[in-house]
Motif scaffolding. Structure first.
Motif, PDB file in Angstrom:
ATOM      1  N   GLU A  86       0.860  -1.185   0.000  1.00  0.00           N
ATOM      2  CA  GLU A  86       0.000   0.000   0.000  1.00  0.00           C
ATOM      3  C   GLU A  86       0.897   1.235   0.000  1.00  0.00           C
ATOM      4  OE1 GLU A  86      -4.137  -1.284   1.950  1.00  0.00           O
ATOM      5  OE2 GLU A  86      -2.573  -1.022   3.445  1.00  0.00           O
ATOM      6  N   ASN A  87       1.453   1.527  -1.158  1.00  0.00           N
ATOM      7  CA  ASN A  87       2.422   2.603  -1.296  1.00  0.00           C
ATOM      8  C   ASN A  87       1.767   3.970  -1.098  1.00  0.00           C
ATOM      9  OD1 ASN A  87       4.374   0.678  -1.909  1.00  0.00           O
ATOM     10  ND2 ASN A  87       3.949   0.781  -4.093  1.00  0.00           N
ATOM     11  N   GLN A  88       2.534   4.905  -0.569  1.00  0.00           N
ATOM     12  CA  GLN A  88       2.035   6.239  -0.254  1.00  0.00           C
ATOM     13  C   GLN A  88       2.932   7.286  -0.912  1.00  0.00           C
ATOM     14  OE1 GLN A  88      -0.829   6.328   1.910  1.00  0.00           O
ATOM     15  NE2 GLN A  88      -0.697   4.107   1.636  1.00  0.00           N
ATOM     16  N   ARG A  89       2.382   8.501  -1.086  1.00  0.00           N
ATOM     17  CA  ARG A  89       3.159   9.601  -1.659  1.00  0.00           C
ATOM     18  C   ARG A  89       2.867  10.885  -0.884  1.00  0.00           C
ATOM     19  NH1 ARG A  89       5.537  10.472  -6.690  1.00  0.00           N
ATOM     20  NH2 ARG A  89       4.666   8.491  -7.424  1.00  0.00           N
ATOM     21  N   PHE A  94       5.180  19.561   3.726  1.00  0.00           N
ATOM     22  CA  PHE A  94       3.731  19.686   3.911  1.00  0.00           C
ATOM     23  C   PHE A  94       3.198  18.516   4.744  1.00  0.00           C
ATOM     24  CE2 PHE A  94       4.563  22.170   0.138  1.00  0.00           C
ATOM     25  CZ  PHE A  94       3.725  23.268   0.274  1.00  0.00           C
ATOM     26  N   PRO A  95       2.142  18.748   5.532  1.00  0.00           N
ATOM     27  CA  PRO A  95       1.523  17.636   6.266  1.00  0.00           C
ATOM     28  C   PRO A  95       1.009  16.584   5.285  1.00  0.00           C
ATOM     29  CG  PRO A  95       0.710  19.753   7.055  1.00  0.00           C
ATOM     30  CD  PRO A  95       1.464  20.030   5.799  1.00  0.00           C
ATOM     31  N   MET A 182       1.356  12.561   9.388  1.00  0.00           N
ATOM     32  CA  MET A 182       2.687  13.142   9.274  1.00  0.00           C
ATOM     33  C   MET A 182       2.574  14.660   9.278  1.00  0.00           C
ATOM     34  SD  MET A 182       4.620  10.376   8.917  1.00  0.00           S
ATOM     35  CE  MET A 182       6.174  10.872   8.126  1.00  0.00           C
ATOM     36  N   ASP A 183       3.308  15.316  10.184  1.00  0.00           N
ATOM     37  CA  ASP A 183       3.365  16.777  10.200  1.00  0.00           C
ATOM     38  C   ASP A 183       4.389  17.262   9.184  1.00  0.00           C
ATOM     39  OD1 ASP A 183       1.490  16.929  12.300  1.00  0.00           O
ATOM     40  OD2 ASP A 183       3.081  16.571  13.775  1.00  0.00           O
ATOM     41  N   ALA A 184       4.333  18.567   8.885  1.00  0.00           N
ATOM     42  CA  ALA A 184       5.287  19.132   7.931  1.00  0.00           C
ATOM     43  C   ALA A 184       6.719  18.927   8.394  1.00  0.00           C
ATOM     44  CB  ALA A 184       4.996  20.624   7.730  1.00  0.00           C
ATOM     45  N   ILE A 185       6.951  18.994   9.706  1.00  0.00           N
ATOM     46  CA  ILE A 185       8.303  18.832  10.243  1.00  0.00           C
ATOM     47  C   ILE A 185       8.803  17.397  10.088  1.00  0.00           C
ATOM     48  CG2 ILE A 185       7.600  18.261  12.607  1.00  0.00           C
ATOM     49  CD1 ILE A 185       9.896  19.984  13.593  1.00  0.00           C
ATOM     50  N   GLY A 190      13.001  15.315   0.201  1.00  0.00           N
ATOM     51  CA  GLY A 190      12.574  14.215  -0.648  1.00  0.00           C
ATOM     52  C   GLY A 190      13.397  12.954  -0.434  1.00  0.00           C
ATOM     53  N   GLY A 191      12.817  11.841  -0.743  1.00  0.00           N
ATOM     54  CA  GLY A 191      13.489  10.557  -0.630  1.00  0.00           C
ATOM     55  C   GLY A 191      12.509   9.420  -0.767  1.00  0.00           C
ATOM     56  N   GLN A 192      12.998   8.213  -0.597  1.00  0.00           N
ATOM     57  CA  GLN A 192      12.164   7.023  -0.670  1.00  0.00           C
ATOM     58  C   GLN A 192      12.442   6.150   0.536  1.00  0.00           C
ATOM     59  OE1 GLN A 192      13.127   5.250  -4.441  1.00  0.00           O
ATOM     60  NE2 GLN A 192      12.035   6.810  -5.625  1.00  0.00           N
ATOM     61  N   TRP A 193      11.384   5.742   1.228  1.00  0.00           N
ATOM     62  CA  TRP A 193      11.517   4.916   2.427  1.00  0.00           C
ATOM     63  C   TRP A 193      10.546   3.743   2.366  1.00  0.00           C
ATOM     64  CZ3 TRP A 193      11.922  10.152   2.366  1.00  0.00           C
ATOM     65  CH2 TRP A 193      13.032  10.739   2.995  1.00  0.00           C
TER      66      TRP A 193
END
Length: 203
Positions: A86-89, A94-95, A182-185, A190-193
Motif C-alpha cells: 500500500e504505497n504512499q506519496r 507539507f503535512p 505526518m506533520d510538515a516537520i 525528498g526521498g524514498q523509504w
C-alpha cells in the motif's frame, strides 16, 4: 474455506507441514510455525500419524506426508499484520496522511518505522548501496540527521543544525482508523523509504 483434509496446505509459511518439536508427549505437542509471509486467519489441521494410502494409523516415515492426511481441525491461527504493497506519496514540507492501511487485526497502538531506500542529496536522488536497503527486518529506522555522505546537502533547522530526514528520527503511531499522520516537520526533504509496520509485537 475448505475443511481439513479437503484442500492444499498454504504456501504462506516456509514449511507447509510441520513436525512436532522435541519434548512433547501423548497429551502435549508444540510446533514452531516459523515466519508467515502474509497476514491472514488460517485453519490449523492436525495429522496423528495417519497414512491415507494404507487407510489406517501407521507410525512410519510415510505418515502425514500428504495434505489429505491432515483431517483434524485443532484451531485457528491469526497472523496479525498489514496487507502490504500500500504505497504512499507525500510532498516535502507539507503535512501528509498515510493510509488507511489494511490487514489482519490492526489496531490503535500499532506503529510504523521508516527505513531508508534512497535520499535526495545535494544534486540528485541517491540510492543506498547496501543489499538490504529498505529491508524492514534487517535495517533500523532512519534516524540520521544529515551527517553521513549519503545525506550531503542536508536540510538545516533554525539553528543551522542538520534536521532528521524523516519523522524526526522516531516511530509514528497508527490511529484507530488505521492512518498515520505526518506533520510538515516530519517531511523535511525528498526521498524514498519503506514503511515498516509493527502490530504490537514485542521481542
Amino acid at each position: 474455506a475448505k475443511a481439513c483434509g479437503e484442500g492444499a496446505a498454504t504456501s504462506d509459511f516456509a514449511v507447509r507441514r510441520l513436525a512436532a518439536s522435541p519434548g512433547g508427549n501423548e497429551s502435549f505437542q508444540a510446533f514452531q510455525a516459523g515466519l508467515a509471509s502474509l497476514q491472514e486467519r488460517y485453519i490449523v489441521c492436525y495429522c496423528a500419524d495417519y497414512n491415507a494410502a494404507a487407510g489406517a494409523h501407521a507410525d512410519s516415515a510415510s505418515s502425514c506426508s500428504a495434505d489429505a492426511e491432515y483431517t483434524q481441525q485443532v484451531g485457528s491461527l491469526v497472523v496479525r499484520g498489514p496487507r502490504g504493497l500500500e504505497n504512499q506519496r507525500c510532498t516535502a514540507g507539507f503535512p501528509c496522511v498515510l493510509g488507511a492501511f489494511h490487514g489482519q487485526a490492526l489496531a490503535l497502538g500499532n506503529r510504523v518505522a521508516f527505513v531508508l531506500r534512497s535520499i535526495y542529496g545535494s544534486t540528485s536522488l541517491t540510492s543506498l548501496s547496501q543489499d538490504y536497503k529498505g529491508n524492514c527486518q534487517l535495517s533500523a529506522k532512519d534516524s540520521e540527521r544529515g551527517q553521513g555522505p549519503t545525506y550531503t546537502g542536508a536540510t538545516k533547522d533554525s539553528k543551522n543544525d542538520a534536521v532528521y530526514t524523516i519523522a524526526q528520527g522516531d516511530y509514528k503511531n497508527v490511529t484507530a482508523s488505521k492512518y498515520v499522520l505526518m506533520d510538515a516537520i516530519d517531511l523535511p526533504r525528498g526521498g524514498q523509504w519503506s514503511i515498516c509496520y509493527c502490530a504490537n509485537y514485542d521481542r
